[in-house]
Design a protein around this motif. Sequence first.
Motif, PDB file in Angstrom:
ATOM      1  N   UNK A 185       0.787  -1.139  -0.008  1.00 38.39           N
ATOM      2  CA  UNK A 185      -0.089   0.124  -0.085  1.00 38.39           C
ATOM      3  C   UNK A 185       0.805   1.302   0.082  1.00 38.39           C
ATOM      4  N   UNK A 186       1.801   1.402   0.951  1.00 38.71           N
ATOM      5  CA  UNK A 186       2.578   2.568   1.167  1.00 38.71           C
ATOM      6  C   UNK A 186       3.585   2.718  -0.218  1.00 38.71           C
ATOM      7  N   UNK A 187       3.880   1.495  -0.847  1.00 42.79           N
ATOM      8  CA  UNK A 187       4.751   1.519  -1.938  1.00 42.79           C
ATOM      9  C   UNK A 187       3.934   2.115  -3.149  1.00 42.79           C
ATOM     10  N   UNK A 188       2.745   1.913  -3.210  1.00 42.44           N
ATOM     11  CA  UNK A 188       1.886   2.551  -4.327  1.00 42.44           C
ATOM     12  C   UNK A 188       1.255   3.669  -4.108  1.00 42.44           C
ATOM     13  N   UNK A 189       1.316   4.323  -2.868  1.00 44.78           N
ATOM     14  CA  UNK A 189       0.290   5.382  -2.663  1.00 44.78           C
ATOM     15  C   UNK A 189       1.080   6.514  -1.795  1.00 44.78           C
ATOM     16  N   UNK A 190       0.654   7.785  -2.001  1.00 38.96           N
ATOM     17  CA  UNK A 190       1.232   8.760  -1.270  1.00 38.96           C
ATOM     18  C   UNK A 190       0.210   9.692  -0.509  1.00 38.96           C
ATOM     19  N   UNK A 191       0.216   8.804   0.884  1.00 39.78           N
ATOM     20  CA  UNK A 191      -1.111   9.527   1.510  1.00 39.78           C
ATOM     21  C   UNK A 191      -0.621  10.482   2.520  1.00 39.78           C
ATOM     22  N   UNK A 192       0.342  11.267   2.323  1.00 42.71           N
ATOM     23  CA  UNK A 192       0.576  12.514   2.893  1.00 42.71           C
ATOM     24  C   UNK A 192      -0.205  13.573   2.985  1.00 42.71           C
ATOM     25  N   UNK A 193      -1.008  13.683   1.883  1.00 42.06           N
ATOM     26  CA  UNK A 193      -2.246  14.730   2.022  1.00 42.06           C
ATOM     27  C   UNK A 193      -3.622  14.111   1.796  1.00 42.06           C
ATOM     28  N   UNK A 194      -3.792  12.759   2.411  1.00 43.32           N
ATOM     29  CA  UNK A 194      -4.882  12.156   2.259  1.00 43.32           C
ATOM     30  C   UNK A 194      -5.600  11.890   3.706  1.00 43.32           C
ATOM     31  N   UNK A 195      -5.009  12.243   4.671  1.00 40.20           N
ATOM     32  CA  UNK A 195      -5.562  11.949   6.117  1.00 40.20           C
ATOM     33  C   UNK A 195      -4.980  10.792   6.714  1.00 40.20           C
ATOM     34  N   UNK A 196      -4.024  10.214   6.263  1.00 41.19           N
ATOM     35  CA  UNK A 196      -3.390   8.983   6.566  1.00 41.19           C
ATOM     36  C   UNK A 196      -4.145   7.362   6.303  1.00 41.19           C
TER      37      UNK A 196
END
Length: 331
Positions: A227-238
């Motif tokens: 999941x973290x390898x395919x997504x950038x969650x820095x601006x999506x609430x975690x």
Amino acid sequence: MAASTRRSSRASLDSSAATGAVFCVLLALQYALQPFLKVYIAPETHKVSLVLGTEVAKILIAGAMIAVDGPGAFARTFANWTPKAASLSVLPSLVYAAQNYLLVVGASSLDSVTFNCLNQSKLVSTAACVYVVFGVRQSLAQMLALGGLLVAGVILQEGGGVASGAEKDADQTRIKFAGVAAVLAASALSGVASAATQFSLQRLRKTSTALTLEMAVAAIPCLLLAHYGASDLSDRGGFFRGWTASTLVPVVSSALGGIFVGQITKRLGGVAKGFAIVGGLVLTGILQSLVTGEGLEAKHAVALLLVVSCTYAHASFPPASAKTRRKKKQR
């Protein structure tokens, strides 16, 4: 002395059967209620976080089950543990994780009856994979039952036509077809996972609780990495955005379902599990009628009746044993 031993053994069997019956009721209730628990999941909740939560819940529940056996229970359970044997849990754990993700997608897109009926198509893929891996054949009645499940799946995909120029209806139809595709894909993966799990339990002689722990531990880092390898969650609430205390309800329910299946299979066998699922399917239809305040659609009623009948037939008419076949030939 022998009579006393027989009475003790019979009492133990009766107690195990009674406990198994309780787990059958619990599985039927869990199976029927699970699709309705999606109301506790916020739309913005990450699907992978739900799967991760389910794996953590499995670890906690399985660990508690081992702990109640007293001091030294963990040492006894994993006495024959080796890294090589544990590595064989990675494949089924990843397959189950992918399957659970697809089921979450399907449950969020479909009504409860459609979801549970389509989910029973996993019997088809399981039968095919177990035949390839173990050479376990299906009886004529079972093959007809598997065909009936496929027909039920086709029935549930019918309808839902799109009115001309109705963009909202078009979106809803696309969501429904995506949900159907997700559940059918999950059912196909179920066969692979079941065959791999059966190999670990039968050939490697692992306990179901130990295997549950190994698979959950193996799945968690893989889920996080993917999941973290395919997504950038820095601006999506975690990663755990949308989670509340009520989100634990469907997560724990899903984990308990897996535990119930293992206990039923251990105490009463796979046939009893089939009966519990049939009960769950019937309860799903009743609950959906109560929740919506309307009767079931014709296609839902037909598909539900077909799935219940086919699941019952598949569980009740296994192929004859080799000994029975030899006797028939001699006649």
